[in-house]
Design an enzyme around this catalytic site. Sequence first.
Site, PDB file in Angstrom:
ATOM      1  N   HIS A   1       0.890  -3.004   9.416  1.00  0.00           N
ATOM      2  CA  HIS A   1       2.321  -2.892   9.148  1.00  0.00           C
ATOM      3  C   HIS A   1       3.003  -2.154  10.289  1.00  0.00           C
ATOM      4  O   HIS A   1       2.360  -1.401  11.034  1.00  0.00           O
ATOM      5  CB  HIS A   1       2.587  -2.138   7.845  1.00  0.00           C
ATOM      6  CG  HIS A   1       2.255  -2.914   6.610  1.00  0.00           C
ATOM      7  ND1 HIS A   1       3.055  -3.913   6.119  1.00  0.00           N
ATOM      8  CD2 HIS A   1       1.185  -2.834   5.766  1.00  0.00           C
ATOM      9  CE1 HIS A   1       2.498  -4.419   5.022  1.00  0.00           C
ATOM     10  NE2 HIS A   1       1.367  -3.791   4.798  1.00  0.00           N
TER      11      HIS A   1
ATOM     12  N   HIS B   1       0.836  -1.201   0.000  1.00  0.00           N
ATOM     13  CA  HIS B   1       0.000   0.000   0.000  1.00  0.00           C
ATOM     14  C   HIS B   1       0.874   1.256   0.000  1.00  0.00           C
ATOM     15  O   HIS B   1       0.605   2.210  -0.742  1.00  0.00           O
ATOM     16  CB  HIS B   1      -0.914   0.014   1.230  1.00  0.00           C
ATOM     17  CG  HIS B   1      -2.198  -0.743   1.059  1.00  0.00           C
ATOM     18  ND1 HIS B   1      -2.245  -2.111   1.038  1.00  0.00           N
ATOM     19  CD2 HIS B   1      -3.474  -0.312   0.914  1.00  0.00           C
ATOM     20  CE1 HIS B   1      -3.507  -2.504   0.892  1.00  0.00           C
ATOM     21  NE2 HIS B   1      -4.277  -1.432   0.806  1.00  0.00           N
TER      22      HIS B   1
END
Length: 537
Positions: A189, A138
């Site tokens: 993350h 992303h």
Amino acid sequence: MEAKNGKIDAGTAGLDHYKSRLPPWRYIVREKLLPITRAETPYVALLQERMRSPALDTYFAMTANLGTHTCFMLLLPILFWCGNPFLGRAMTTSLAAGVYLSGFIKDLLCLPRPLSPPLTRITMSGSAALEYGFPSSHSTNAVTVTVFSVLLLRNPSTTISPNLSMYLQTFAYLYAFSIVLGRVYCGMHGFFDVLWGSLLGAAIAFAQFYLGPVKDEWMFSSTGQAVLIVALVICVLIRIHPEPADDCPCFDDSVAFTSVVLGIDIGGWHFARTHYADASATYPGTVPFSISGLGWPKVIARILLGVFVVFVWRAIMKPLLLGGLPPIFRRIENLGLDLPRRYFKPASQYKTVPDQRDDDNVIPSARDIPHLLTNLRRRRAESVGPQSEADAYEALAYRQKRRRDSLLGSNTAAPLVSVTEEAEQEAGKDYFDASQAESPRSRKRSLSLEEFRAQMGASADMLSPEAIATPHHIEDNADTRINADDEKDRSELFATIQKPRVRYDVEVVTKLIVYCGIGWLAVEGNPILFHHVGLSI
């Protein structure tokens, strides 16, 4: 001994799972980087705890959709249909590079996401948690789009007014900031993942900005050799994509996006040589387009028609290929010419490919759209506990390390990071309380404060069995007890994770053909269709 279905390595301890499945050099690099992911977990947990609110949960879960492969794949063709093939080709190529390279690194190093718990995962994508954590795809996608857009807006040759340029740059920065911060906020993350994902995205954007025009000039001036070279390079890239230790879908995404680039290059090269292209445009292969000449109703109609044709192509070709390719693959396999890939079932082990739902992470089938809309209405989904095989093995490694230190009397399990005792206790208590408030299934996964603090990081040197200097007879007795407990933990952990779907060898070629066709439709097939149905100038 590996289980028959290839999913659970039942005879391998958590600490040895990756050592047994990765080449030595990949395992060594992974072990060097793994302590970073583990050490930053308390900081990510504390950031999530301090920031969380219902409004931010919804905002970051929603904006994460703007960094997905599906979003880009559906929006990028519009650039071609609305007369801007330069931007369309540049964005598609750079995003494909980001998807491929980030997926390549993920499968190469097999680094896990920060553990949950203590983190709560907030996501609207069921497949995202099945991927490894490093680097963040992303972040790579978002920073690629942002940096490339800013470079274009600051180019002296731009015709956009200074005020509009400033607003667009501000929006681009806000977009990247929302995606990158959101990956940490949502517990998907760590800082290390988004940092290197962002650096990778910036590098790709600069390469595309300065080298992309050179590649386009070479492509369009070629008599066809360039297209063959690009096709060969893409096939090689697909073949050399590393095999992961766990069942990770990164390879599927890489095949899809690189195949789109192949379709765009083939279609763009050919379309530029037809009379359908705008001969007055400076960029080759431009689709004739003008808002004033078409009017908004026709512009909207051509976009809707173009998207509809893409879905029809996918709906027809995918089952056709999945039904027709297995006999060919079985013949190739019998000749010994197949190229088997881990976690893909060879054609000799099945007769037909069953119809499966949610089997595409890039462009969903038409029947899956209602499910996606339902997810949007739900806004977000939260989970606490392991979601993938990588999560489960990481949690197992923590528990095994904890037991080993306890049984062998090791005093080296002190936290590696320098979070204060009070902050650890407060964060641990909050996450323990939060996990108790979850569903009954989530409560089974909750941690005690002691287990939470154990997860906050252990000495990197002690995470490997070789680093423990203990008499063999004591170590053997400890290993016997540890392995017994590990098997119990293994059953518990793997009973709760999201099981990857079965994948078949013919899917690789199917994706290659289907997504190559989608790229061709974007730059040539649909523009020619627009011309013949009265949606062109």
